[in-house]
Design a protein around this motif. Structure first.
Motif, PDB file in Angstrom:
ATOM      1  N   ALA A  83       0.799  -1.221   0.000  1.00  0.00           N
ATOM      2  CA  ALA A  83       0.000   0.000   0.000  1.00  0.00           C
ATOM      3  C   ALA A  83       0.833   1.272   0.000  1.00  0.00           C
ATOM      4  CB  ALA A  83      -0.934   0.005   1.213  1.00  0.00           C
ATOM      5  N   HIS A  84       2.080   1.201   0.449  1.00  0.00           N
ATOM      6  CA  HIS A  84       2.871   2.420   0.613  1.00  0.00           C
ATOM      7  C   HIS A  84       4.119   2.389  -0.244  1.00  0.00           C
ATOM      8  CE1 HIS A  84       0.290   3.464   3.913  1.00  0.00           C
ATOM      9  NE2 HIS A  84       0.492   2.278   4.431  1.00  0.00           N
ATOM     10  N   ASP A  85       4.169   3.245  -1.245  1.00  0.00           N
ATOM     11  CA  ASP A  85       5.354   3.383  -2.071  1.00  0.00           C
ATOM     12  C   ASP A  85       6.141   4.583  -1.564  1.00  0.00           C
ATOM     13  OD1 ASP A  85       5.961   3.727  -5.651  1.00  0.00           O
ATOM     14  OD2 ASP A  85       7.161   2.873  -4.056  1.00  0.00           O
ATOM     15  N   ILE A  86       7.435   4.518  -1.661  1.00  0.00           N
ATOM     16  CA  ILE A  86       8.282   5.630  -1.241  1.00  0.00           C
ATOM     17  C   ILE A  86       8.283   6.665  -2.362  1.00  0.00           C
ATOM     18  CG2 ILE A  86      10.611   6.304  -0.580  1.00  0.00           C
ATOM     19  CD1 ILE A  86      10.988   3.371   0.379  1.00  0.00           C
ATOM     20  N   PRO A  87       7.918   7.922  -2.070  1.00  0.00           N
ATOM     21  CA  PRO A  87       7.860   8.946  -3.119  1.00  0.00           C
ATOM     22  C   PRO A  87       9.256   9.378  -3.566  1.00  0.00           C
ATOM     23  CG  PRO A  87       7.396   9.918  -0.988  1.00  0.00           C
ATOM     24  CD  PRO A  87       7.524   8.432  -0.767  1.00  0.00           C
ATOM     25  N   GLY A  88       9.316  10.053  -4.699  1.00  0.00           N
ATOM     26  CA  GLY A  88      10.566  10.629  -5.185  1.00  0.00           C
ATOM     27  C   GLY A  88      11.119   9.873  -6.372  1.00  0.00           C
ATOM     28  N   PRO A  89      12.225  10.405  -6.912  1.00  0.00           N
ATOM     29  CA  PRO A  89      12.849   9.762  -8.078  1.00  0.00           C
ATOM     30  C   PRO A  89      13.276   8.333  -7.752  1.00  0.00           C
ATOM     31  CG  PRO A  89      13.854  11.898  -7.620  1.00  0.00           C
ATOM     32  CD  PRO A  89      12.945  11.584  -6.477  1.00  0.00           C
ATOM     33  N   LYS A  90      13.286   7.490  -8.754  1.00  0.00           N
ATOM     34  CA  LYS A  90      13.649   6.078  -8.586  1.00  0.00           C
ATOM     35  C   LYS A  90      14.932   5.789  -9.361  1.00  0.00           C
ATOM     36  CE  LYS A  90       9.675   5.192  -6.553  1.00  0.00           C
ATOM     37  NZ  LYS A  90       9.343   6.409  -5.881  1.00  0.00           N
ATOM     38  N   VAL A  91      15.659   4.810  -8.895  1.00  0.00           N
ATOM     39  CA  VAL A  91      16.837   4.309  -9.597  1.00  0.00           C
ATOM     40  C   VAL A  91      16.672   2.798  -9.718  1.00  0.00           C
ATOM     41  CG1 VAL A  91      18.197   4.104  -7.471  1.00  0.00           C
ATOM     42  CG2 VAL A  91      19.362   4.281  -9.661  1.00  0.00           C
ATOM     43  N   LYS A  92      17.001   2.266 -10.870  1.00  0.00           N
ATOM     44  CA  LYS A  92      16.847   0.827 -11.085  1.00  0.00           C
ATOM     45  C   LYS A  92      18.122   0.127 -10.637  1.00  0.00           C
ATOM     46  CE  LYS A  92      15.268  -2.499 -14.395  1.00  0.00           C
ATOM     47  NZ  LYS A  92      13.977  -2.607 -15.002  1.00  0.00           N
ATOM     48  N   LYS A  93      17.968  -0.922  -9.815  1.00  0.00           N
ATOM     49  CA  LYS A  93      19.076  -1.732  -9.320  1.00  0.00           C
ATOM     50  C   LYS A  93      18.741  -3.190  -9.569  1.00  0.00           C
ATOM     51  CE  LYS A  93      21.687   1.355  -7.248  1.00  0.00           C
ATOM     52  NZ  LYS A  93      23.090   1.541  -7.512  1.00  0.00           N
ATOM     53  N   ALA A  94      19.749  -3.987  -9.821  1.00  0.00           N
ATOM     54  CA  ALA A  94      19.563  -5.432  -9.947  1.00  0.00           C
ATOM     55  C   ALA A  94      20.052  -6.082  -8.657  1.00  0.00           C
ATOM     56  CB  ALA A  94      20.354  -5.962 -11.135  1.00  0.00           C
ATOM     57  N   ILE A  95      19.300  -7.062  -8.167  1.00  0.00           N
ATOM     58  CA  ILE A  95      19.713  -7.772  -6.964  1.00  0.00           C
ATOM     59  C   ILE A  95      19.693  -9.271  -7.237  1.00  0.00           C
ATOM     60  CG2 ILE A  95      18.881  -5.963  -5.426  1.00  0.00           C
ATOM     61  CD1 ILE A  95      16.546  -7.840  -4.721  1.00  0.00           C
ATOM     62  N   SER A  96      20.487  -9.987  -6.475  1.00  0.00           N
ATOM     63  CA  SER A  96      20.463 -11.443  -6.523  1.00  0.00           C
ATOM     64  C   SER A  96      20.054 -11.932  -5.153  1.00  0.00           C
ATOM     65  CB  SER A  96      21.852 -11.991  -6.865  1.00  0.00           C
ATOM     66  OG  SER A  96      22.243 -11.556  -8.141  1.00  0.00           O
ATOM     67  N   MET A  97      19.213 -12.957  -5.117  1.00  0.00           N
ATOM     68  CA  MET A  97      18.778 -13.526  -3.847  1.00  0.00           C
ATOM     69  C   MET A  97      18.455 -14.988  -4.069  1.00  0.00           C
ATOM     70  SD  MET A  97      14.828 -12.213  -3.313  1.00  0.00           S
ATOM     71  CE  MET A  97      15.298 -10.535  -3.116  1.00  0.00           C
ATOM     72  N   PRO A  98      18.386 -15.751  -2.994  1.00  0.00           N
ATOM     73  CA  PRO A  98      18.013 -17.155  -3.140  1.00  0.00           C
ATOM     74  C   PRO A  98      16.653 -17.286  -3.838  1.00  0.00           C
ATOM     75  CG  PRO A  98      18.861 -16.742  -0.944  1.00  0.00           C
ATOM     76  CD  PRO A  98      18.711 -15.403  -1.611  1.00  0.00           C
ATOM     77  N   PHE A 104       7.061  -6.262  -6.331  1.00  0.00           N
ATOM     78  CA  PHE A 104       8.357  -6.673  -5.803  1.00  0.00           C
ATOM     79  C   PHE A 104       9.257  -5.480  -5.488  1.00  0.00           C
ATOM     80  CE2 PHE A 104      12.673  -8.331  -6.011  1.00  0.00           C
ATOM     81  CZ  PHE A 104      12.571  -9.464  -5.217  1.00  0.00           C
ATOM     82  N   SER A 105       9.358  -4.527  -6.400  1.00  0.00           N
ATOM     83  CA  SER A 105      10.240  -3.376  -6.176  1.00  0.00           C
ATOM     84  C   SER A 105       9.796  -2.551  -4.978  1.00  0.00           C
ATOM     85  CB  SER A 105      10.290  -2.487  -7.426  1.00  0.00           C
ATOM     86  OG  SER A 105      10.982  -3.148  -8.456  1.00  0.00           O
ATOM     87  N   ALA A 106       8.501  -2.322  -4.841  1.00  0.00           N
ATOM     88  CA  ALA A 106       7.999  -1.551  -3.696  1.00  0.00           C
ATOM     89  C   ALA A 106       8.282  -2.296  -2.391  1.00  0.00           C
ATOM     90  CB  ALA A 106       6.506  -1.282  -3.846  1.00  0.00           C
ATOM     91  N   PHE A 107       8.094  -3.616  -2.405  1.00  0.00           N
ATOM     92  CA  PHE A 107       8.372  -4.422  -1.222  1.00  0.00           C
ATOM     93  C   PHE A 107       9.845  -4.320  -0.842  1.00  0.00           C
ATOM     94  CE2 PHE A 107       9.791  -8.289   0.824  1.00  0.00           C
ATOM     95  CZ  PHE A 107       8.853  -8.481   1.818  1.00  0.00           C
ATOM     96  N   MET A 108      10.729  -4.477  -1.822  1.00  0.00           N
ATOM     97  CA  MET A 108      12.170  -4.438  -1.545  1.00  0.00           C
ATOM     98  C   MET A 108      12.601  -3.045  -1.073  1.00  0.00           C
ATOM     99  SD  MET A 108      13.077  -7.496  -1.768  1.00  0.00           S
ATOM    100  CE  MET A 108      14.803  -7.209  -1.451  1.00  0.00           C
ATOM    101  N   ALA A 109      12.010  -1.997  -1.618  1.00  0.00           N
ATOM    102  CA  ALA A 109      12.340  -0.647  -1.166  1.00  0.00           C
ATOM    103  C   ALA A 109      11.944  -0.460   0.294  1.00  0.00           C
ATOM    104  CB  ALA A 109      11.645   0.397  -2.055  1.00  0.00           C
ATOM    105  N   LYS A 110      10.745  -0.929   0.652  1.00  0.00           N
ATOM    106  CA  LYS A 110      10.309  -0.812   2.052  1.00  0.00           C
ATOM    107  C   LYS A 110      11.159  -1.686   2.966  1.00  0.00           C
ATOM    108  CE  LYS A 110       7.350   1.309   3.449  1.00  0.00           C
ATOM    109  NZ  LYS A 110       7.345   2.664   4.008  1.00  0.00           N
ATOM    110  N   ALA A 111      11.538  -2.884   2.495  1.00  0.00           N
ATOM    111  CA  ALA A 111      12.392  -3.766   3.300  1.00  0.00           C
ATOM    112  C   ALA A 111      13.759  -3.112   3.527  1.00  0.00           C
ATOM    113  CB  ALA A 111      12.544  -5.122   2.615  1.00  0.00           C
ATOM    114  N   ALA A 112      14.305  -2.494   2.499  1.00  0.00           N
ATOM    115  CA  ALA A 112      15.596  -1.808   2.637  1.00  0.00           C
ATOM    116  C   ALA A 112      15.470  -0.613   3.580  1.00  0.00           C
ATOM    117  CB  ALA A 112      16.105  -1.363   1.264  1.00  0.00           C
ATOM    118  N   GLN A 113      14.384   0.121   3.464  1.00  0.00           N
ATOM    119  CA  GLN A 113      14.142   1.263   4.353  1.00  0.00           C
ATOM    120  C   GLN A 113      14.060   0.791   5.800  1.00  0.00           C
ATOM    121  OE1 GLN A 113      10.281   3.165   3.957  1.00  0.00           O
ATOM    122  NE2 GLN A 113      11.260   5.170   4.109  1.00  0.00           N
TER     123      GLN A 113
END
Length: 100
Positions: A23-38, A54-63
């Protein structure tokens, strides 16, 4: 959203952590990153939130992870200045946390 994610996503009456990430996306400019995970970790995330989120989830997890790291830095700095936090002070903090 895929079928597994749709089935795992709660309706409006039910609250879940996954729904909060979606439900909550982080506002502002975005940068594309590639990640590797299991592979299984990625599948578990997809099953709960859907690939389109997925990207919104990973951004919130990183935050969230950065907030935990900053908290640890604050504790480390406090202990450098004042010494280790006593068990009594920790228990006092736990009681305040439970009462909040």
């Amino acid at each position: 959203m895929n079928a597994a994610a749709s089935a795992a996503t709660p309706d409006c009456a039910e609250s879940s952590r996954a729904a909060l990430y979606i439900a909550h996306d982080i506002p502002g400019p975005k940068v594309k990153k590639a990640i590797s995970m299991p592979e299984q970790l990625a599948a578990d995330i997809d099953a709960r939130i859907g690939r389109g989120e997925f990207s919104a989830f990973m951004a919130k997890a990183a935050q969230h992870w950065l907030a935990l790291m900053k908290t640890g830095e604050i504790v480390d700095e406090y202990e450098r200045q004042h010494g280790p936090i006593s068990e009594e002070r920790l228990e006092q903090a736990r009681r305040r946390w439970r009462d909040a």
